[in-house]
Write a protein that holds these residues in place. Structure first.
Motif, PDB file in Angstrom:
ATOM      1  N   GLY A 109      63.306  12.332   3.575  1.00 55.82           N
ATOM      2  CA  GLY A 109      64.142  11.158   2.522  1.00 55.82           C
ATOM      3  C   GLY A 109      64.465  11.471   1.346  1.00 55.82           C
ATOM      4  O   GLY A 109      65.115  12.739   0.664  1.00 55.82           O
ATOM      5  N   ILE A 110      64.507  10.625   0.847  1.00 53.72           N
ATOM      6  CA  ILE A 110      65.913  10.298  -0.436  1.00 53.72           C
ATOM      7  C   ILE A 110      65.380  10.276  -1.816  1.00 53.72           C
ATOM      8  O   ILE A 110      64.158   9.082  -1.875  1.00 53.72           O
ATOM      9  CB  ILE A 110      66.967   9.209  -0.908  1.00 53.72           C
ATOM     10  N   THR A 111      64.979  11.386  -2.297  1.00 58.77           N
ATOM     11  CA  THR A 111      64.532  11.005  -3.542  1.00 58.77           C
ATOM     12  C   THR A 111      65.055  11.071  -4.688  1.00 58.77           C
ATOM     13  O   THR A 111      66.019  11.390  -5.005  1.00 58.77           O
ATOM     14  CB  THR A 111      63.437  12.147  -3.966  1.00 58.77           C
ATOM     15  N   ILE A 112      64.532   9.624  -6.028  1.00 60.81           N
ATOM     16  CA  ILE A 112      65.705   8.884  -6.720  1.00 60.81           C
ATOM     17  C   ILE A 112      64.410   8.416  -7.825  1.00 60.81           C
ATOM     18  O   ILE A 112      63.577   8.448  -8.019  1.00 60.81           O
ATOM     19  CB  ILE A 112      66.446   8.015  -6.378  1.00 60.81           C
ATOM     20  N   ILE A 113      64.858   9.841  -9.094  1.00 56.28           N
ATOM     21  CA  ILE A 113      64.006   9.763 -10.503  1.00 56.28           C
ATOM     22  C   ILE A 113      64.508   8.980 -11.281  1.00 56.28           C
ATOM     23  O   ILE A 113      65.582   9.621 -12.257  1.00 56.28           O
ATOM     24  CB  ILE A 113      63.681  10.710 -10.526  1.00 56.28           C
ATOM     25  N   GLU A 114      64.220   7.756 -11.839  1.00 53.59           N
ATOM     26  CA  GLU A 114      64.702   7.577 -13.473  1.00 53.59           C
ATOM     27  C   GLU A 114      63.882   7.869 -14.528  1.00 53.59           C
ATOM     28  O   GLU A 114      63.084   8.825 -13.913  1.00 53.59           O
ATOM     29  CB  GLU A 114      64.544   5.887 -12.819  1.00 53.59           C
ATOM     30  N   TRP A 115      64.291   8.264 -15.597  1.00 54.83           N
ATOM     31  CA  TRP A 115      64.311   9.387 -16.550  1.00 54.83           C
ATOM     32  C   TRP A 115      63.327  10.570 -16.228  1.00 54.83           C
ATOM     33  O   TRP A 115      62.276  11.002 -16.147  1.00 54.83           O
ATOM     34  CB  TRP A 115      62.131   8.920 -16.918  1.00 54.83           C
ATOM     35  N   PRO A 116      64.997  11.144 -15.508  1.00 51.77           N
ATOM     36  CA  PRO A 116      64.025  12.641 -15.020  1.00 51.77           C
ATOM     37  C   PRO A 116      63.510  13.748 -16.229  1.00 51.77           C
ATOM     38  O   PRO A 116      63.296  14.630 -15.959  1.00 51.77           O
ATOM     39  CB  PRO A 116      65.044  13.440 -13.924  1.00 51.77           C
ATOM     40  N   GLU A 117      64.103  13.235 -17.499  1.00 49.24           N
ATOM     41  CA  GLU A 117      64.401  14.713 -18.941  1.00 49.24           C
ATOM     42  C   GLU A 117      62.526  14.245 -18.450  1.00 49.24           C
ATOM     43  O   GLU A 117      62.053  15.454 -19.192  1.00 49.24           O
ATOM     44  CB  GLU A 117      64.801  14.193 -19.584  1.00 49.24           C
ATOM     45  N   ILE A 118      62.181  13.522 -18.800  1.00 48.83           N
ATOM     46  CA  ILE A 118      60.636  13.205 -18.594  1.00 48.83           C
ATOM     47  C   ILE A 118      59.090  14.048 -17.707  1.00 48.83           C
ATOM     48  O   ILE A 118      58.501  15.119 -18.289  1.00 48.83           O
ATOM     49  CB  ILE A 118      60.059  11.663 -18.859  1.00 48.83           C
ATOM     50  N   GLY A 119      59.908  14.418 -16.769  1.00 47.58           N
ATOM     51  CA  GLY A 119      59.524  15.581 -15.698  1.00 47.58           C
ATOM     52  C   GLY A 119      60.285  16.471 -15.511  1.00 47.58           C
ATOM     53  O   GLY A 119      60.175  17.573 -14.588  1.00 47.58           O
ATOM     54  N   ALA A 120      60.685  17.109 -16.310  1.00 50.44           N
ATOM     55  CA  ALA A 120      62.119  18.071 -16.536  1.00 50.44           C
ATOM     56  C   ALA A 120      61.232  19.496 -15.798  1.00 50.44           C
ATOM     57  O   ALA A 120      61.581  19.723 -14.751  1.00 50.44           O
ATOM     58  CB  ALA A 120      63.271  18.197 -17.215  1.00 50.44           C
ATOM     59  N   SER A 121      60.345  20.087 -16.325  1.00 49.77           N
ATOM     60  CA  SER A 121      60.115  20.777 -15.956  1.00 49.77           C
ATOM     61  C   SER A 121      59.312  21.036 -14.849  1.00 49.77           C
ATOM     62  O   SER A 121      59.057  22.360 -14.171  1.00 49.77           O
ATOM     63  CB  SER A 121      59.297  21.576 -17.129  1.00 49.77           C
ATOM     64  N   HIS A 122      59.149  19.680 -13.953  1.00 46.78           N
ATOM     65  CA  HIS A 122      58.312  19.836 -12.712  1.00 46.78           C
ATOM     66  C   HIS A 122      59.468  19.661 -11.919  1.00 46.78           C
ATOM     67  O   HIS A 122      58.983  19.913 -10.256  1.00 46.78           O
ATOM     68  CB  HIS A 122      57.176  18.955 -12.474  1.00 46.78           C
ATOM     69  N   LEU A 123      60.598  19.328 -12.097  1.00 51.82           N
ATOM     70  CA  LEU A 123      61.303  18.927 -11.210  1.00 51.82           C
ATOM     71  C   LEU A 123      62.132  20.179 -10.338  1.00 51.82           C
ATOM     72  O   LEU A 123      62.872  20.706 -11.330  1.00 51.82           O
ATOM     73  CB  LEU A 123      62.346  17.913 -11.830  1.00 51.82           C
ATOM     74  N   PRO A 124      62.978  20.211  -9.421  1.00 51.23           N
ATOM     75  CA  PRO A 124      63.867  21.143  -8.563  1.00 51.23           C
ATOM     76  C   PRO A 124      65.037  20.800  -9.521  1.00 51.23           C
ATOM     77  O   PRO A 124      65.947  19.722  -9.323  1.00 51.23           O
ATOM     78  CB  PRO A 124      64.098  20.676  -7.878  1.00 51.23           C
TER      79      PRO A 124
END
Ligand code: ADP
Ligand code: MG
Length: 169
Positions: A109-124
């Motif tokens: 699937g396609i993962t789209i994230i708004e405000w990725p900077e808020i979860g940055a440490s958990h994100l690829p």
């Protein structure tokens, strides 16, 4: 209407005059998505992130409603391929570990994230990164959209986008 494209081998930038053009940019993007992408959408409230997601889903042939997941944190759309649409805005200072994000990142699937900077440490790190900026702080005007990529698959995607982007929609 003609829309100028600025490009290098590291980024592509376009000035998007209005909401409908943002939808069309999303539809254009959708034609290159295979179903394993991660897309980070950066830009202030009202920049046009959800509008772009609406365009992507329209491009994937999804005919249902696409709303901001700012309260639900996530919307799943049963498009082909499916889209997992997150908005981390309300997670500010909160905990992302309960969200089960890894389950989605591993799925087809396609993962789209708004405000990725808020979860940055958990994100690829590997992702397509789209920045949407207001021009002169004016919400009624054009947006400057800059697309960058990290990791081989997403860099390949950015190359395809850069080579094919229409200068008029
Ligand atoms: P975000 O998800 O970034 O908070 P939305 O997509 O929900 O932003 O809202 C963007 C708003 O800005 C919409 O009301 C849209 O009509 C308006 N708008 C005005 N000009 C543009 C433009 N050039 N591109 C995108 N949206 C625009
Ligand atoms: Mg939004």
């Amino acid at each position: 209407m003609s829309i100028t494209v600025y490009r290098s081998d590291k980024w592509m930038q376009q000035c998007i005059p209005g909401e409908e053009d943002m939808i069309r940019l999303g539809m254009f993007l959708a034609t290159f998505l295979k179903g394993e992408e991660i897309i980070y959408l950066r830009g202030e409230l009202g920049a046009g992130k959800t509008t772009l997601v609406r365009g992507i889903l329209r491009g994937l042939g999804f005919t249902g409603r696409v709303t901001s997941p700012s309260f639900t944190l996530m919307n799943v759309y049963d498009s082909q391929p499916p889209v997992y649409h997150f908005d981390f805005y309300r997670l500010e200072g909160g905990d992302l570990t309960d969200l089960g994000l890894e389950d989605y990142l591993g799925k087809k699937g396609i993962t789209i994230i708004e405000w990725p900077e808020i979860g940055a440490s958990h994100l690829p790190q590997d992702a397509l990164i789209i920045n949407i900026e207001l021009v002169e702080g004016d919400y009624d005007r054009e947006r400057m959209v800059t697309i960058q990529a990290s990791g081989p698959e997403h860099i390949k995607l950015l190359e395809e986008l850069t080579q094919n982007v229409p200068t008029g929609y």
